[in-house]
Design a protein around this motif. Structure first.
Motif, PDB file in Angstrom:
ATOM      1  N   ARG A   1      32.464  22.991  21.723  1.00  0.00           N
ATOM      2  CA  ARG A   1      32.521  22.741  23.177  1.00  0.00           C
ATOM      3  C   ARG A   1      33.560  21.688  23.503  1.00  0.00           C
ATOM      4  O   ARG A   1      34.181  21.715  24.547  1.00  0.00           O
ATOM      5  N   SER A   2      33.734  20.742  22.585  1.00  0.00           N
ATOM      6  CA  SER A   2      34.711  19.679  22.863  1.00  0.00           C
ATOM      7  C   SER A   2      36.131  20.136  22.523  1.00  0.00           C
ATOM      8  O   SER A   2      37.091  19.421  22.754  1.00  0.00           O
ATOM      9  N   MET A   3      36.231  21.324  21.950  1.00  0.00           N
ATOM     10  CA  MET A   3      37.562  21.785  21.540  1.00  0.00           C
ATOM     11  C   MET A   3      38.331  22.386  22.698  1.00  0.00           C
ATOM     12  O   MET A   3      37.794  23.202  23.444  1.00  0.00           O
ATOM     13  N   ARG A   4      39.601  21.966  22.773  1.00  0.00           N
ATOM     14  CA  ARG A   4      40.448  22.557  23.816  1.00  0.00           C
ATOM     15  C   ARG A   4      41.205  23.717  23.193  1.00  0.00           C
ATOM     16  O   ARG A   4      41.207  23.881  21.964  1.00  0.00           O
ATOM     17  N   PRO A   5      41.860  24.547  24.021  1.00  0.00           N
ATOM     18  CA  PRO A   5      42.603  25.668  23.427  1.00  0.00           C
ATOM     19  C   PRO A   5      43.571  25.165  22.346  1.00  0.00           C
ATOM     20  O   PRO A   5      44.171  24.096  22.504  1.00  0.00           O
ATOM     21  N   LEU A   6      43.700  25.938  21.289  1.00  0.00           N
ATOM     22  CA  LEU A   6      44.513  25.501  20.150  1.00  0.00           C
ATOM     23  C   LEU A   6      45.942  25.162  20.551  1.00  0.00           C
ATOM     24  O   LEU A   6      46.540  24.216  20.054  1.00  0.00           O
ATOM     25  N   LEU A   7      46.474  25.957  21.471  1.00  0.00           N
ATOM     26  CA  LEU A   7      47.888  25.813  21.800  1.00  0.00           C
ATOM     27  C   LEU A   7      48.183  24.477  22.475  1.00  0.00           C
ATOM     28  O   LEU A   7      49.224  23.878  22.237  1.00  0.00           O
TER      29      LEU A   7
ATOM     30  N   LEU B   1      40.874  34.419  22.607  1.00  0.00           N
ATOM     31  CA  LEU B   1      41.711  35.558  22.238  1.00  0.00           C
ATOM     32  C   LEU B   1      42.105  36.415  23.437  1.00  0.00           C
ATOM     33  O   LEU B   1      43.080  37.170  23.370  1.00  0.00           O
ATOM     34  N   GLN B   2      41.338  36.285  24.515  1.00  0.00           N
ATOM     35  CA  GLN B   2      41.669  37.099  25.693  1.00  0.00           C
ATOM     36  C   GLN B   2      42.845  36.547  26.487  1.00  0.00           C
ATOM     37  O   GLN B   2      43.423  37.238  27.311  1.00  0.00           O
ATOM     38  N   LYS B   3      43.179  35.309  26.228  1.00  0.00           N
ATOM     39  CA  LYS B   3      44.269  34.715  27.012  1.00  0.00           C
ATOM     40  C   LYS B   3      45.576  35.434  26.692  1.00  0.00           C
ATOM     41  O   LYS B   3      45.893  35.644  25.517  1.00  0.00           O
ATOM     42  N   PRO B   4      46.350  35.794  27.722  1.00  0.00           N
ATOM     43  CA  PRO B   4      47.594  36.525  27.469  1.00  0.00           C
ATOM     44  C   PRO B   4      48.606  35.676  26.685  1.00  0.00           C
ATOM     45  O   PRO B   4      48.725  34.481  26.934  1.00  0.00           O
ATOM     46  N   VAL B   5      49.297  36.338  25.737  1.00  0.00           N
ATOM     47  CA  VAL B   5      50.277  35.643  24.910  1.00  0.00           C
ATOM     48  C   VAL B   5      51.381  35.035  25.770  1.00  0.00           C
ATOM     49  O   VAL B   5      51.794  33.886  25.566  1.00  0.00           O
ATOM     50  N   ASP B   6      51.844  35.801  26.756  1.00  0.00           N
ATOM     51  CA  ASP B   6      52.974  35.309  27.559  1.00  0.00           C
ATOM     52  C   ASP B   6      52.635  34.040  28.333  1.00  0.00           C
ATOM     53  O   ASP B   6      53.482  33.174  28.520  1.00  0.00           O
TER      54      ASP B   6
ATOM     55  N   GLN C   1      27.412  31.812  20.585  1.00  0.00           N
ATOM     56  CA  GLN C   1      28.238  30.905  21.395  1.00  0.00           C
ATOM     57  C   GLN C   1      29.634  30.754  20.800  1.00  0.00           C
ATOM     58  O   GLN C   1      30.622  30.705  21.512  1.00  0.00           O
ATOM     59  N   VAL C   2      29.686  30.685  19.465  1.00  0.00           N
ATOM     60  CA  VAL C   2      31.001  30.579  18.817  1.00  0.00           C
ATOM     61  C   VAL C   2      31.815  31.834  19.130  1.00  0.00           C
ATOM     62  O   VAL C   2      33.002  31.770  19.481  1.00  0.00           O
ATOM     63  N   ILE C   3      31.144  32.992  19.056  1.00  0.00           N
ATOM     64  CA  ILE C   3      31.841  34.259  19.325  1.00  0.00           C
ATOM     65  C   ILE C   3      32.371  34.284  20.759  1.00  0.00           C
ATOM     66  O   ILE C   3      33.526  34.660  20.998  1.00  0.00           O
ATOM     67  N   THR C   4      31.549  33.860  21.675  1.00  0.00           N
ATOM     68  CA  THR C   4      31.993  33.842  23.081  1.00  0.00           C
ATOM     69  C   THR C   4      33.241  32.983  23.233  1.00  0.00           C
ATOM     70  O   THR C   4      34.216  33.378  23.873  1.00  0.00           O
ATOM     71  N   TRP C   5      33.195  31.811  22.612  1.00  0.00           N
ATOM     72  CA  TRP C   5      34.346  30.904  22.712  1.00  0.00           C
ATOM     73  C   TRP C   5      35.603  31.554  22.107  1.00  0.00           C
ATOM     74  O   TRP C   5      36.679  31.542  22.695  1.00  0.00           O
ATOM     75  N   LEU C   6      35.419  32.151  20.929  1.00  0.00           N
ATOM     76  CA  LEU C   6      36.561  32.769  20.252  1.00  0.00           C
ATOM     77  C   LEU C   6      37.150  33.896  21.102  1.00  0.00           C
ATOM     78  O   LEU C   6      38.365  34.016  21.249  1.00  0.00           O
TER      79      LEU C   6
ATOM     80  N   GLY D   1      50.168  33.322  15.033  1.00  0.00           N
ATOM     81  CA  GLY D   1      49.558  32.687  13.860  1.00  0.00           C
ATOM     82  C   GLY D   1      48.189  32.113  14.192  1.00  0.00           C
ATOM     83  O   GLY D   1      47.223  32.314  13.456  1.00  0.00           O
ATOM     84  N   GLN D   2      48.115  31.447  15.342  1.00  0.00           N
ATOM     85  CA  GLN D   2      46.827  30.868  15.758  1.00  0.00           C
ATOM     86  C   GLN D   2      45.802  31.964  16.028  1.00  0.00           C
ATOM     87  O   GLN D   2      44.624  31.843  15.684  1.00  0.00           O
ATOM     88  N   ARG D   3      46.277  33.047  16.636  1.00  0.00           N
ATOM     89  CA  ARG D   3      45.347  34.151  16.962  1.00  0.00           C
ATOM     90  C   ARG D   3      44.798  34.803  15.694  1.00  0.00           C
ATOM     91  O   ARG D   3      43.645  35.233  15.665  1.00  0.00           O
ATOM     92  N   THR D   4      45.632  34.863  14.669  1.00  0.00           N
ATOM     93  CA  THR D   4      45.134  35.431  13.416  1.00  0.00           C
ATOM     94  C   THR D   4      43.955  34.610  12.893  1.00  0.00           C
ATOM     95  O   THR D   4      42.953  35.152  12.446  1.00  0.00           O
ATOM     96  N   VAL D   5      44.111  33.276  12.972  1.00  0.00           N
ATOM     97  CA  VAL D   5      43.031  32.409  12.499  1.00  0.00           C
ATOM     98  C   VAL D   5      41.760  32.667  13.299  1.00  0.00           C
ATOM     99  O   VAL D   5      40.672  32.845  12.742  1.00  0.00           O
ATOM    100  N   LEU D   6      41.912  32.728  14.648  1.00  0.00           N
ATOM    101  CA  LEU D   6      40.746  32.958  15.505  1.00  0.00           C
ATOM    102  C   LEU D   6      40.105  34.312  15.196  1.00  0.00           C
ATOM    103  O   LEU D   6      38.885  34.429  15.102  1.00  0.00           O
ATOM    104  N   SER D   7      40.952  35.331  15.023  1.00  0.00           N
ATOM    105  CA  SER D   7      40.410  36.670  14.750  1.00  0.00           C
ATOM    106  C   SER D   7      39.643  36.695  13.433  1.00  0.00           C
ATOM    107  O   SER D   7      38.611  37.348  13.327  1.00  0.00           O
TER     108      SER D   7
END
Lengths: 174, 1012
Positions: B836-842, B920-925, B911-916, B986-992
């Protein structure tokens, strides 16, 4: 400025900065240790004032009769210590040992035909292209067999270039 | 193998040759066919069977191979009429060795030597067996026997080496060396010595016993002529004299060496030490085990008067000047550096003058300042200057840069040197952010402007000024640390990627990038760059620390598995072949290498990284199979239920582990693999001076030891927890026989206690700690560095409590049932809080994602196994259930707890799945635009983007004629947006990957829910 001494096993743990260079092959352990076990005089390392490995040379002595010769298997210098004639010093050391201790007739080495900077350097060190070995490297690239005659080969017979290229199976030694 | 053709067991060569030909060309089926015929025609010749065994082994039929060879062995032993030859024995030896039965091979040779007591060839085979077994005493005995039979020098030396091995690598006492010395002396008196290596063994024997005078006498006598190269002899002489304390004579000898080899730096240092009577280099134990020996700056009291010191120093100065005069080329730097060393020593002994050192340094700079190694050359000398003097030197360097230099390459070299000196003295950490940013801009600018100098270089050659981009990266990372602005981090990545576009072979850039991508959770990219370094063989031991620690905490399990497998394969292969290479050294009479090889093998065997990999590899298996208790039990069975690792953990304390990682190439922000400055607040120059490095390495070593000790308990604790959970379900006990029931809780209790002790707590304090956690009483600071371990503790503690009637199990307000609640709420609180305290990786590099990965794949996974075990045991198996009022009641209580726990774990993972999924749904662009916009400079001359701008301008302005085809062609391939896209992917691969793991866990929990 360097301290040149015999290479020892612990140096294998210190040569990463040299071997991460893409042209420097990291062989398997038995390769290095066979050289150390059989030709320790032909395996030397140069160290910097800060105890860093600057470069090293490994080689051997082999052959029979007039083809008794020193062979440079690998010579390499870390990027930070290039353009300081360190490879020359290491080569001269190996030539000296081949000449004085083992009384060899010549020293030879193989180099990728595309490695122009290295070929130029060896030519500066008085090596001549003795012959071309076709598809020597992984069946793809040609090697140049370069030689330098030592004092025992008074007439410099060993370095008279061959007229035709050879194939790897025609080579006398591995 | 060709050498093996022969008359083994009396079989003619022509019959054996086709078999060896088939083996050599790997046609094993054919070879086996031929051998079977050979065996049927020669049923009573063991050689034929040995060959068959060899072929079977090659075909992977290990059991058959062993049984065939045992038959051959029995045949050898049973009949006195059978011919025993070395060929048969050595063939059997090869097979037995491959099958890890060295002892059987040895017994064959022992038998043969007993039967033919004077056969030296067989004895050599037996000697070789003892070398393989590292049985130094037996080696020595058989070598002595051979020596007595044939009187050859080499066999005596084999025995002498075996004596030395007993002392250096075994438990042999020093007096064995005296014995060896006596044997050598006797031999020399009658036979003399003929090999240079024999002489050096003799001298080393004497030297080890501090008999320097005797050694010197031998060296200058007739035997000394065995050493052909004069300087080699002089170097030994100098060393012996110095060790004997005869510094005056030693200095003379070293002076002679320098006259012959004026560039020998070590020799100059020895010369100077001897001249001023500083014996610190020569005292016993001066050599340590470290890979990189620190420069000795020890200030020892000298026994010289001021006048004497001055006169000796002036003699050294005169000599250095003479050497410098004679030095014909600029490639000989030693005589010049010698002047610096003289000034340094003067300062160390309180007789120096910093201004003088600076003056000499400036002269050195004028001559050699353009060389890439200038900064590392002078590092030691900078250390003796005070902060002010360092800055004074820096000012002078800046002032003098370029003065008499006109050649652009030299000018570039000097400029780079000045930046490097700045880095060395820590200047980059004290000046303002704006100033250092200015330096980074200058560096990038200098790199770009000088690209035309590299126009004609071959692709194999380094581009001029390559160091500039690494240094600029170092600054940008520091700016990121100071400001937390991701623009700087991206800029650092960009310039390195840019440099690699121009020349793809710069390992320095690759290593920096690897760490930057790791920090930004784009581990697949980090791993790609690591792979491009082509780390193999011994480099696996020294270089893989750049990636391995991160990989252990990420969900890229297949890559991690490859990494661990390759490394362990390399190490184990070396341990297998090392003895054969030692024997090769014996055979070629290079005796000094014998000792070296054995010591080196021991050093690698005690490698901390090797031990860690040996433990992490099965833990990875356990993680990969944790969703199915049956599979997990299969893994555990292969691990002997974790008992082996338990032994290892107990041995750690008594073992002195080695740390063979080469830390030199690590970036400044992560000097050791357990330290990353970027994860904490900016500490400025406090990470300097570099002496801290030694302290940090010590700390890292201590942490690693604890980690290995702790981790090696885990497989066994998992096993016992599964057992304990099963036992707790009263009406369906089905002990599998491997461990008496009552031992499960007691052993688990012992391990929990050990685990707690390693964490620095007593068992009861540890329980208190975990029980206070959910209430928020415990200090999170105490737990945070070991959070995963605490969570593991809680999980295993619960498993133990299920079966324990000990008081500790119901410590304070914890009882059997509430230990479930304790573990549920502990896991839930920690995991949910974390992500919950984690912000988006990017937008937040240095994310806690790896911690979440570990929480889910370790403690949570182990807890699910405990649940699975309970559920499985509570399922009817067709057997008659035991009935009993009290146990029925307690079991229904238990199943309530289990159901509750399943739901709790389910909730966490959901909850972890929801967060992930959200991530992952955020558009790459969208992400790409966000990071690229961080490079747009908002305020002129400030903020991230300036260095990047220099590069962009360079790409746009330089033309093909200036750059040459190759560089110009590479520049056309430069697309910064691709770098950003790669980072995101690369980050998305980790999340997936984490998502896949979580989804698989959810599935297994769903099954459990249905079962209960």
């Amino acid at each position: 400025m360097s301290t040149i001494r015999r290479f020892c096993c612990n140096d294998l743990l210190r040569f990463a900065s040299v071997n991460l260079d893409h042209l420097t092959e990291t062989f398997n352990m038995s390769f290095y240790m066979t050289y150390l076990a059989r030709w320790p005089d032909y395996f030397h390392v140069a160290e910097s004032p800060g105890n860093q490995v600057m470069g090293y040379i490994m080689g051997k002595v082999e052959g029979e009769g007039e083809s008794w010769h020193g062979h440079v298997t690998a010579v390499t210098v870390a990027p930070e210590y290039r353009r300081q004639q360190l490879a020359k010093k290491l080569m001269n050391l190996l030539e000296d040992i081949s000449d004085k201790i083992d009384k060899a007739y010549f020293v030879d080495l193989f180099v990728r035909a595309s490695n122009i900077p290295a070929i130029k350097m060896y030519e500066k060190l008085e090596y001549v292209i003795y012959r071309r070995v076709l598809r020597y490297y992984s069946g793809e690239e040609d090697a140049l067999d370069m030689r330098k005659a030592l004092s025992r080969d008074v007439e410099k017979k060993s370095v008279v270039p061959l007229k035709r290229p050879v194939t790897p199976d025609e080579l006398e030694y591995d | 193998m060709a050498s093996k053709y022969g008359y083994g067991g009396g079989i003619p060569e022509r019959r054996v040759r086709p078999i060896w030909d088939a083996i050599d060309s790997r046609q094993f089926k054919n070879a086996l066919k031929l051998t079977s015929t050979l065996v049927s025609k020669n049923p009573d010749i063991p050689y034929a069977l040995a060959l068959k065994g060899l072929i079977l082994e090659r075909m992977g039929k290990l059991d058959e191979a062993f049984s065939v060879c045992i038959t051959a062995k029995e045949m050898l032993f049973s009949s006195s009429s059978i011919l025993i030859d070395d060929l048969t024995l050595s063939t059997l030896q090869i097979v037995f060795q491959r099958l890890d039965h060295l002892d059987v091979a040895t017994s064959c040779y022992e038998y043969a030597c007993g039967k033919f007591p004077n056969n030296v060839e067989l004895m050599m085979g037996l000697f070789n067996c003892y070398v393989r077994e590292y049985s130094f005493v037996k080696q020595q005995q058989i070598a002595m026997k051979m020596y007595k039979i044939v009187g050859e020098e080499r066999f005596l030396l084999w025995a002498v080496c075996s004596f030395q091995l007993q002392v250096f690598c075994g438990s042999g006492e020093d007096k064995l060396l005296l014995l060896a010395e006596g044997l050598l002396k006797k031999h020399i008196a009658t036979h003399n010595l003929h090999e240079p290596e024999a002489l050096s063994v003799y001298i080393s024997l004497l030297e080890y016993q501090s008999k320097f005078g005797e050694a010197l006498e031998i060296l200058s006598g007739k035997l000394g002529s065995l050493i052909v190269i004069e300087v080699d002899k002089l170097r030994i002489q100098g060393r012996l004299l110095a060790r004997a304390g005869d510094y005056v004579l030693a200095a003379d000898i070293f002076q002679r060496v320098l006259e012959l080899c004026p560039d020998d730096w070590e020799c100059f240092q020895n010369y100077l030490s001897c001249l001023i009577g500083d014996g610190s280099n020569w005292s016993k134990g001066a050599q340590n085990n470290s890979i990189h020996l620190p420069n000795s700056g020890d200030c020892k009291n000298l026994h010289l008067t001021d006048e004497m010191f001055d006169s000796r120093i002036s003699r050294a100065s005169d000599f250095a000047s003479k050497l410098a005069e004679k030095a014909s080329s600029d490639s000989i730097r030693c005589p010049y550096l010698a002047s610096l060393e003289i000034e340094r020593r003067k300062l160390i002994y309180g007789r120096g003058d910093m201004d003088k050192l600076i003056e000499v340094m400036m002269q050195y700079f004028c001559r050699f300042g353009h060389l890439p190694c200038f900064a590392s050359d002078v590092e030691t000398f900078l250390e003796v200057l005070t902060g002010d003097k360092k800055n004074e030197l820096l000012d002078k360097l800046v002032e003098s840069c370029g003065a008499p230099v006109t050649a652009p390459k030299k000018l570039l070299g000097q400029s780079i040197t000045i930046f490097k000196v700045r880095e060395l003295i820590g200047d980059m950490f004290t000046v303002s952010a704006t100033d250092i940013e200015g330096f980074a801009v200058q560096m990038a600018d200098l790199y770009c402007k000088n690209l035309p100098l590299s126009k004609d270089l071959d692709i194999q050659e380094s581009v001029h000024g390559e160091d500039l981009l690494s240094m600029a990266c170092n600054i940008l990372v520091q700016l990121f640390w100071r400001t937390n602005h991701i623009g700087y981090l991206l800029e650092a990545i960009m310039i390195l990627e840019f440099g690699l576009t121009i020349r793809r072979h710069v390992s320095q850039y690759k290593i920096l990038l690897l760490h930057l991508y790791s920090h930004w959770c784009a581990l697949p990219l980090a791993y790609d760059w690591y792979k491009s370094l082509d780390v193999k063989n011994i480099l696996l031991e020294t270089v893989s620390h750049h990636i391995l620690p991160q990989m252990l905490t990420y969900p890229l399990w297949n890559d991690l598995s490859d990494l661990l497998k390759d490394y362990l394969k390399f190490m184990d292969a070396h341990f297998r072949e090392s003895a054969d290479l030692t024997f090769l050294a014996y055979r070629h009479r290079n005796y000094s290498k014998v000792i070296e090889f054995v010591q080196f093998k021991e050093r690698l065997q005690r490698s901390s990284q090797y031990l860690l990999a040996k433990i992490e590899s099965p833990i990875l298996h356990l993680k990969q199979n944790a969703d199915s208790i049956e599979k997990e039990e299969g893994v555990l069975e292969n691990l002997k239920c974790g008992t082996h690792f338990l032994e290892l953990s107990s041995e750690i304390g008594s073992k002195s582990l080695t740390f063979n990682e080469d830390m030199q190439l690590r970036p400044w922000w992560t000097p050791t693999y357990d330290k990353n400055y970027l994860l904490g607040p900016f500490e400025g120059v406090s990470y300097y001076p570099r002496e801290n490095m030694q302290f940090q390495i010590k700390q890292m070593e201590a942490n690693t030891l604890k980690k290995i000790e702790r981790r090696s308990l885990v497989p066994r604790m998992i096993y016992l927890s599964i057992q304990s959970a099963a036992l707790s379900v009263k009406y369906n006990i089905e002990a599998n026989g491997s461990l008496p029931e009552h031992q499960v809780p007691s052993e688990l209790r012992i391990l929990l206690e050990r685990y707690a002790n390693i964490l620095g707590f007593s068992f009861h304090d540890a329980i208190e700690m975990v029980s206070d956690f959910p209430k928020g009483h415990s200090s999170s600071e105490v737990a945070s560095p070991n959070l995963i371990e605490w969570m593991n503790f809680a999980v295993f503690f619960n498993a133990w409590s299920l079966n324990s009637h000990e008081k500790g199990a119901s410590h304070r307000d914890i009882n059997k049932t509430s230990s479930w609640q304790l573990v549920n709420s502990f896991l839930e609180k920690q995991i949910v809080e974390k992500f919950r305290s984690m912000r988006p990786l990017l937008s937040s590099p240095g994310s806690d994602l790896p911690v979440v990965v570990q929480m889910v794949t370790e403690p949570l996974a182990w807890h699910i196994l405990v649940i699975q075990s309970c559920v499985r045991s509570s399922l009817p198996t067709g057997k008659k259930k035991k009935k009993g009022g009290a146990s029925e009641q307690s079991n229904s209580q238990l199943s309530y707890e289990i159901r509750d726990s399943i739901l709790s774990v389910y909730r966490i993972i959901e909850q972890v799945i929801t967060w992930l999924k959200e991530q992952l749904q955020k558009p790459v662009d969208e992400g790409l635009d966000m990071i690229l916009s961080s490079l747009v400079t908002k305020v002129p001359n400030e903020g991230p983007g300036r260095v990047f701008h220099v590069i962009e301008t360079c790409v746009a302005s330089l033309n093909d004629t200036e750059l040459g085809d190759r560089i110009a062609g590479s520049l056309r391939c430069w697309h910064p947006a691709d770098v950003g896209r790669k980072l995101i992917s690369g980050q998305r691969t980790v999340l997936s990957e984490l998502l896949k793991i979580c989804e698989s866990k959810i599935k297994s929990l769903q099954t459990l829910k249905l079962q209960i």
